[in-house]
Scaffold this motif. Sequence first.
Motif, mmCIF file in Angstrom:
data_model
loop_
_atom_site.group_PDB
_atom_site.id
_atom_site.type_symbol
_atom_site.label_atom_id
_atom_site.label_comp_id
_atom_site.label_asym_id
_atom_site.label_seq_id
_atom_site.Cartn_x
_atom_site.Cartn_y
_atom_site.Cartn_z
ATOM 1 N N ILE A 22 50.391 -5.885 -77.463
ATOM 2 C CA ILE A 22 49.013 -5.759 -77.005
ATOM 3 C C ILE A 22 48.129 -5.462 -78.209
ATOM 4 O O ILE A 22 48.406 -4.539 -78.968
ATOM 5 N N ARG A 23 47.087 -6.253 -78.401
ATOM 6 C CA ARG A 23 46.202 -6.052 -79.546
ATOM 7 C C ARG A 23 44.744 -6.040 -79.120
ATOM 8 O O ARG A 23 44.293 -6.949 -78.426
ATOM 9 N N ASP A 24 44.047 -5.008 -79.572
ATOM 10 C CA ASP A 24 42.610 -4.888 -79.345
ATOM 11 C C ASP A 24 42.254 -5.164 -77.877
ATOM 12 O O ASP A 24 41.308 -5.886 -77.582
ATOM 13 N N PHE A 25 43.011 -4.577 -77.005
ATOM 14 C CA PHE A 25 42.848 -4.805 -75.578
ATOM 15 C C PHE A 25 41.658 -3.990 -75.052
ATOM 16 O O PHE A 25 41.581 -2.785 -75.301
ATOM 17 N N LYS A 26 40.763 -4.690 -74.381
ATOM 18 C CA LYS A 26 39.571 -4.009 -73.851
ATOM 19 C C LYS A 26 39.355 -4.377 -72.388
ATOM 20 O O LYS A 26 39.656 -5.496 -71.988
ATOM 21 N N VAL A 27 38.840 -3.441 -71.644
ATOM 22 C CA VAL A 27 38.444 -3.746 -70.273
ATOM 23 C C VAL A 27 37.031 -3.237 -70.067
ATOM 24 O O VAL A 27 36.716 -2.093 -70.399
ATOM 25 N N GLU A 28 36.180 -4.120 -69.566
ATOM 26 C CA GLU A 28 34.801 -3.740 -69.270
ATOM 27 C C GLU A 28 34.554 -3.866 -67.776
ATOM 28 O O GLU A 28 35.031 -4.798 -67.140
ATOM 29 N N TYR A 29 33.788 -2.928 -67.260
ATOM 30 C CA TYR A 29 33.340 -3.043 -65.871
ATOM 31 C C TYR A 29 31.835 -3.274 -65.867
ATOM 32 O O TYR A 29 31.108 -2.599 -66.606
ATOM 33 N N GLY A 69 44.718 -4.008 -65.884
ATOM 34 C CA GLY A 69 44.259 -5.059 -66.794
ATOM 35 C C GLY A 69 45.417 -5.859 -67.357
ATOM 36 O O GLY A 69 45.335 -7.074 -67.504
ATOM 37 N N LEU A 70 46.518 -5.171 -67.666
ATOM 38 C CA LEU A 70 47.682 -5.857 -68.225
ATOM 39 C C LEU A 70 48.228 -6.900 -67.268
ATOM 40 O O LEU A 70 48.688 -7.956 -67.670
ATOM 41 N N LEU A 71 48.189 -6.597 -65.978
ATOM 42 C CA LEU A 71 48.719 -7.527 -64.984
ATOM 43 C C LEU A 71 47.624 -8.390 -64.367
ATOM 44 O O LEU A 71 47.860 -9.083 -63.392
ATOM 45 N N ARG A 72 46.453 -8.320 -64.958
ATOM 46 C CA ARG A 72 45.310 -9.117 -64.472
ATOM 47 C C ARG A 72 45.017 -8.815 -63.009
ATOM 48 O O ARG A 72 44.774 -9.712 -62.204
ATOM 49 N N LEU A 73 45.039 -7.535 -62.683
ATOM 50 C CA LEU A 73 44.807 -7.136 -61.295
ATOM 51 C C LEU A 73 43.481 -6.407 -61.144
ATOM 52 O O LEU A 73 43.252 -5.717 -60.165
ATOM 53 N N GLY A 78 35.601 -6.227 -63.145
ATOM 54 C CA GLY A 78 36.257 -5.851 -64.396
ATOM 55 C C GLY A 78 36.605 -7.079 -65.214
ATOM 56 O O GLY A 78 36.905 -8.138 -64.676
ATOM 57 N N HIS A 79 36.566 -6.927 -66.523
ATOM 58 C CA HIS A 79 36.907 -8.057 -67.388
ATOM 59 C C HIS A 79 37.766 -7.568 -68.549
ATOM 60 O O HIS A 79 37.402 -6.620 -69.252
ATOM 61 N N ALA A 80 38.914 -8.219 -68.742
ATOM 62 C CA ALA A 80 39.806 -7.816 -69.833
ATOM 63 C C ALA A 80 39.679 -8.791 -70.992
ATOM 64 O O ALA A 80 39.534 -9.998 -70.792
ATOM 65 N N SER A 81 39.733 -8.268 -72.222
ATOM 66 C CA SER A 81 39.712 -9.140 -73.395
ATOM 67 C C SER A 81 40.676 -8.601 -74.438
ATOM 68 O O SER A 81 41.193 -7.490 -74.318
ATOM 69 N N GLY A 82 40.890 -9.388 -75.475
ATOM 70 C CA GLY A 82 41.854 -9.006 -76.508
ATOM 71 C C GLY A 82 43.045 -9.934 -76.447
ATOM 72 O O GLY A 82 42.943 -11.063 -75.966
ATOM 73 N N GLN A 83 44.177 -9.460 -76.938
ATOM 74 C CA GLN A 83 45.359 -10.301 -76.997
ATOM 75 C C GLN A 83 46.548 -9.581 -76.359
ATOM 76 O O GLN A 83 46.906 -8.491 -76.791
ATOM 77 N N VAL A 84 47.116 -10.161 -75.320
ATOM 78 C CA VAL A 84 48.331 -9.613 -74.714
ATOM 79 C C VAL A 84 49.387 -10.709 -74.723
ATOM 80 O O VAL A 84 49.238 -11.732 -74.071
ATOM 81 N N THR A 85 50.422 -10.499 -75.525
ATOM 82 C CA THR A 85 51.473 -11.502 -75.631
ATOM 83 C C THR A 85 52.750 -10.981 -75.001
ATOM 84 O O THR A 85 53.195 -9.885 -75.315
ATOM 85 N N PHE A 86 53.301 -11.792 -74.093
ATOM 86 C CA PHE A 86 54.562 -11.423 -73.462
ATOM 87 C C PHE A 86 55.639 -12.356 -73.978
ATOM 88 O O PHE A 86 55.506 -13.578 -73.890
ATOM 89 N N ILE A 94 53.977 -15.891 -74.033
ATOM 90 C CA ILE A 94 52.963 -16.122 -73.009
ATOM 91 C C ILE A 94 51.702 -15.357 -73.357
ATOM 92 O O ILE A 94 51.744 -14.159 -73.658
ATOM 93 N N ASP A 95 50.591 -16.040 -73.336
ATOM 94 C CA ASP A 95 49.299 -15.400 -73.541
ATOM 95 C C ASP A 95 48.804 -14.938 -72.174
ATOM 96 O O ASP A 95 48.237 -15.714 -71.404
ATOM 97 N N VAL A 96 49.034 -13.660 -71.890
ATOM 98 C CA VAL A 96 48.807 -13.155 -70.533
ATOM 99 C C VAL A 96 47.351 -13.306 -70.092
ATOM 100 O O VAL A 96 47.076 -13.675 -68.954
ATOM 101 N N LEU A 97 46.424 -13.046 -71.002
ATOM 102 C CA LEU A 97 45.018 -13.090 -70.600
ATOM 103 C C LEU A 97 44.533 -14.526 -70.382
ATOM 104 O O LEU A 97 43.497 -14.741 -69.787
ATOM 105 N N GLY A 98 45.311 -15.500 -70.873
ATOM 106 C CA GLY A 98 44.918 -16.893 -70.680
ATOM 107 C C GLY A 98 45.548 -17.533 -69.446
ATOM 108 O O GLY A 98 45.247 -18.674 -69.106
#
Lengths: 353, 346
Positions: A22-29, A69-73, A78-86, A94-98
């Motif tokens: 997980i890199r520079d992971f952000k969540v905005e509401y 945010g990690l599970l896109r739930l 809410g909006h998640a940004s950054g890089q989450v690689t599984f 897998i690019d989770v946020l994509g």
Amino acid sequence: MTVPVTSARAVRGGTGKPLLSIRDFKVEYRTGSGTTVQAVRGVDLDLYPGESLALVGESGCGKTTFGLGLLRLLPRLGHASGQVTFNRGDGTEIDVLGLDGRDLRQFRWRDAAMVFQGAMNAFNPVLKIRGHMHDTMRAHTKATKQEIEERAAELLRLVRLEPERVMDSYPHELSGGMRQRVLIAMSLLLEPEVLILDEPTTALDILTQRSVVDVLHEVRERLGFSMIFISHDLSLAAELADRVATMYAGRIIETGGVRDMFYKPRHPYTLGLIKAVPPIVGDLPDLESIPGGPPSLAALPTGCSFHPRCKFATDECQEVDPPLIPITDEPGDAHDVACIHSDQVHLERRTAS
Amino acid sequence: MTAVDETPAVQDASGKPLMTLDGVSQVFDTKAGPIRAVDQANLSINPGEVLCLVGESGSGKTTAARMAAGLTRPSSGQVMFDGTDIWSLKKRDFRDFRRSVQYVHQDPYASLNPTRTIQQTLTAPLLKHGVVKGKQAAAERAYELLTKVDLTPPENYLSKYPHQLSGGQRQRVAVARALTLDPKIIIADESTSMLDVSIRISVLAMLGRLRDELGVGFLFITHDLAIAKYFGWRGRTAVMYLGRIVEFGPTPRIINAPTHPYTRALIDAIPEPDPDLTRTKNAESLRSLEIPSLAHLPPGCAFHPRCGRFEDGLCDGDVPQLIQVRPGQSAACHVVARDGADEPAA
């Protein structure tokens, strides 16, 4: 407020390639007044295969938002940004946020599953446990009825429940601890590699909590998945975690091995949390509370968000928001802290007896 | 590891207890038949003492507390306050009793009136009960009370509404309101269980100071034994299971040297905030996780279907009575009564 993406962290600690990076992971509401509030403000974290990571902190620090945010739930605002690689076991990244649509549904349950707080709300009240098991399996696999029955029974037995009795029960017919264990069994139906548990034992009685903790120990040993569990209960982290990450005001401000974190915490906030927990064994300890409460995410203090509550704070802390940096040279012993006064922070109170 | 020798002496019956629950029971009639939520409980609180009532949900803690507060009348047994049965009091005297015993609930958001400012919340009982004369005096007293519960400076809080405060601050207001009528006993029912760890300790420290400075006694109800230990160390603790008190004694004894298998199981089950310690703890073994229904209590000792020390014919016969097993410490267990309490491991 920008947090440097420290790629150096990725190679430290753990073994081999992280499962979740997980890199520079952000969540905005988005708020009603048209503004946005950042609930997670740039988190860098690696989860290694088989590892158990505890995310601790007071309420309102962004722990649950991070998990959702990690599970896109996240809820729609809410909006998640950054890089989450599984990194799937078969070598695919897998690019989770994509992810989207079918792929996203595959990722959830199959790769990563979540166990929520408040087990009752996670069930459909008019569906028996058997129905939940079949729905989940059919949505994700081509398993036959017989296979589903067998798989469900196997997992229920693993969490110390009697399949014959539980499968034909409605959620309300089970006790809180049983429901929580059914949820754990369900989350493992598709053999996910990552399990995220949000306050898995909160609101359970002590003996019931103990049984859920023991079940988690057992199934993790048997199935070897990784887990991130979110808890405000530090004792639970001490019991269940290999590694602990402390979250404050939407950021991880300290992370390290469980023994390092409990015996040698280096962030004043982690130290404060530990000193506030009454142990049950031994004499009456000196406890200390952390003055005040977590800041509103809409109006964060300047500099380090913890400085208004921190007894180590100096003028500099009002200006600098320190990045999370490694503080130990010992190989394999990753311990990172975001505090310019970390060299002054020492826990003196407790020794393991 | 245990500090049994340093256990502070608890004056049991030396002083006159302020409040006594004398064999009280509470039976509720339900469709499933009568339920004994509390069965023949004996408890006493001395002036300025902390009495902790611990147990899992459904053990009867809150029902016992409601009887102590005079909110419900026991089905049998007596609640004595200052030597008199509260249910024999005349209306005015009963009102005085209710003033002397104040209840602080778990959820301050539910127990505080959302349409009243903090000042109104605090001055209303002062004026209604004529504790002070005039609005000016009431406002001054409200100011003082906020200082007592560490909401300082008080002028920052007086004009606020409950929703503008944090959980910890709201609970402090609830305590300040309980103090308006100069109570002799505060019944704190899971009063800190909704608060975050760090805030919980500061609220408990504040309550401890009230106990020391004002001499208020506490009936402190919690499911969290670590909290009972922290707040009630100098007092006594009663452990309840399915409506009965199963162990009773000085808090340090209950925590560090429990004798009843249920108390032992509870204490062993609690994780420690110490990774090495918590992973090496030995747990009292249990035969079952199921808590029996109060409507269908097992015969004999209600804990026997779960108890690791169950003995056929002994434990499922008579209901065990609470008897002294060590000086000042009593337990309701046939096995402990027969074999004696083993001394705590040093």
